[in-house]
Design an enzyme around this catalytic site. Structure first.
Site, PDB file in Angstrom:
ATOM      1  N   LYS A 122       0.842  -1.191   0.000  1.00  0.00           N
ATOM      2  CA  LYS A 122       0.000   0.000   0.000  1.00  0.00           C
ATOM      3  C   LYS A 122       0.882   1.248   0.000  1.00  0.00           C
ATOM      4  O   LYS A 122       1.732   1.420   0.869  1.00  0.00           O
ATOM      5  CB  LYS A 122      -0.914   0.018   1.228  1.00  0.00           C
ATOM      6  N   ILE A 123       0.659   2.098  -0.987  1.00  0.00           N
ATOM      7  CA  ILE A 123       1.399   3.345  -1.121  1.00  0.00           C
ATOM      8  C   ILE A 123       0.381   4.485  -1.146  1.00  0.00           C
ATOM      9  O   ILE A 123      -0.597   4.433  -1.890  1.00  0.00           O
ATOM     10  CB  ILE A 123       2.249   3.348  -2.405  1.00  0.00           C
TER      11      ILE A 123
END
Length: 416
Positions: free
Chosen positions: A161-162
């Site tokens: 997750k960015i």
């Protein structure tokens, strides 16, 4: 690579191998209503990092779990991973000569976050979405480096997750070029995800729909009903068209669900990340599967009060020609070749208002207010676009929760 990173990552990889080779699956019930959702093409993910909570809700239809800085902090504050942190601290002190206190805490956070996710991998044998430390959200190099480290620990199960920032668009493009699956998180609008899908090609992007309903209701701009649903469906339709023309393979996540009603009303969306409360409510209601049908293309109606600046809410669901021209220019240059400032400059030149130049004081105001901003603080045309404001509010709330997690790890470090 530093010696401590090699040692730490080798140990984490062994933990991952144990989780993969010696799973502890439980007997999981089925649900006809959940079965119906999956038959309509919706992947069902459980939105929690709490192992015990997940075990009490797990059904065979779930195929992944998501964690984030807030959920990881909730787990860490229970103390269940304190011994893991102490053991990791011993390795860092042995092999991490020269690390500052802040660097030690950063490494401990990485280690603990991996363990939270690997406990879930071992228990359920499914993919887990793991989130980066928000301190790297505006640093392309560090984002890419941590994404590579996380993925190397468990490439069989980890999705990275960015958070959505200008640098995030660039980092996602680089990470995807390496074949690493990415969940590009903290999106709130069709236009944010339009740019992400075409420029960076994340595996997944998000609309945090429950918070959109809340921001309208909490600020007296209306009852908030269907605001998030409208943004979600506009994004879903846009992505479906982009996939059909070969422009992207990105799938959409319906995130931040608040109720069982939303679980039914968005059927057919690519992916749900469902919080425990909404899962419990949905299963308790036990809806007739025959009542659940695909809602893709459904036109959600939204009503606003006289207090609302309706023109500003269009940012949630409209992708106008000006924005498409802005995106096309960036796509021509290529996401892997850009910097965050390149994107900010193009945004300014096109007048698309995707990224407002928040001052330090304004960021403090956002952080103090929490997930749902006070729109009275941001009146008029010169204020941030609402999707940008929501993203900044979400990121700042993660920074607060990550800070609490880091403080817990710091207390272990100083006591050891």
């Amino acid at each position: 690579m530093s010696r401590h990173i090699t040692i730490v990552d080798e140990k984490l990889r062994k933990t991952a191998q144990d989780a993969l080779n010696n799973p502890t699956p439980q007997d999981s019930p089925t649900s006809p209503a959940l079965d119906k959702l999956t038959s309509l093409g919706t992947e069902l993910w459980l939105d929690t990092g709490n192992l015990e909570e997940a075990q009490g809700l797990w059904h065979k239809d779930f195929t992944a779990l998501t964690t984030n800085n807030t959920l990881a902090n909730q787990v860490v504050q229970t103390g269940v991973l304190d011994e893991v942190a102490r053991e990791a601290l011993a390795d860092l002190r042995t092999y991490g000569g020269g690390l500052t206190e802040d660097e030690m805490v950063m490494e401990l956070g990485f280690i603990v976050n991996c363990h939270i996710a690997l406990r879930l991998v071992k228990a359920f044998g499914v993919k887990v979405s793991v989130e980066l430390h928000p301190a790297v959200s505006h640093d392309i190099g560090r984002t890419v480096a941590y994404a590579e480290r996380y993925y190397a620990i468990c490439p069989e199960r980890f999705i990275i997750k960015i958070p959505l920032t200008p640098e995030g668009y660039c980092a996602v493009a680089q990470v995807r070029a390496k074949g690493i699956p990415v969940n590009y998180t903290l999106g709130f609008s069709a236009r944010q995800n339009y740019l992400a899908a075409l420029l960076s090609g994340p595996t997944y992007c998000n609309v945090f729909l429950g918070r959109l309903n809340a921001v309208i209701a909490d600020n007296g701009w209306g009852d908030g009903v269907n605001v998030g649903e409208k943004a979600e469906m506009a994004t879903q339709v846009m992505l479906r068209e982009a996939r059909a023309t070969g422009k992207t393979q990105t799938k959409l996540i319906a995130a931040s669900m608040r109720s069982a009603a939303q679980v039914s009303s968005l059927a057919g969306t690519d992916v749900y990340t469902i919080p425990p409360k909404a899962v419990k409510e949905f299963l308790t209601n036990n809806p007739d599967p025959a009542s659940i049908s695909s809602q893709v293309d459904h036109k959600f109606e939204v009503s606003f009060s006289s207090a609302a600046d309706v023109s500003r809410t269009n940012a949630f669901w409209d992708v106008d020609e000006k924005f498409k021209a802005f995106a096309a220019e960036l796509v021509t240059k290529g996401g892997v070749n850009l910097t965050g400032n390149d994107i900010r400059l193009a945004d300014s030149e096109h007048g698309t208002k995707l990224f407002y130049p928040f001052t330090e004081q304004e960021m403090t105001d956002v952080r103090t207010k929490g997930k749902i901003p006070d729109l009275a603080r941001w009146p008029g045309a010169n204020s941030p676009a609402l999707d940008d404001l929501m993203t900044q509010s979400a990121l700042q709330s993660f920074i607060v929760d990550q800070g609490a997690l880091d403080e817990h790890l710091l207390s272990i470090l100083r006591a050891s």
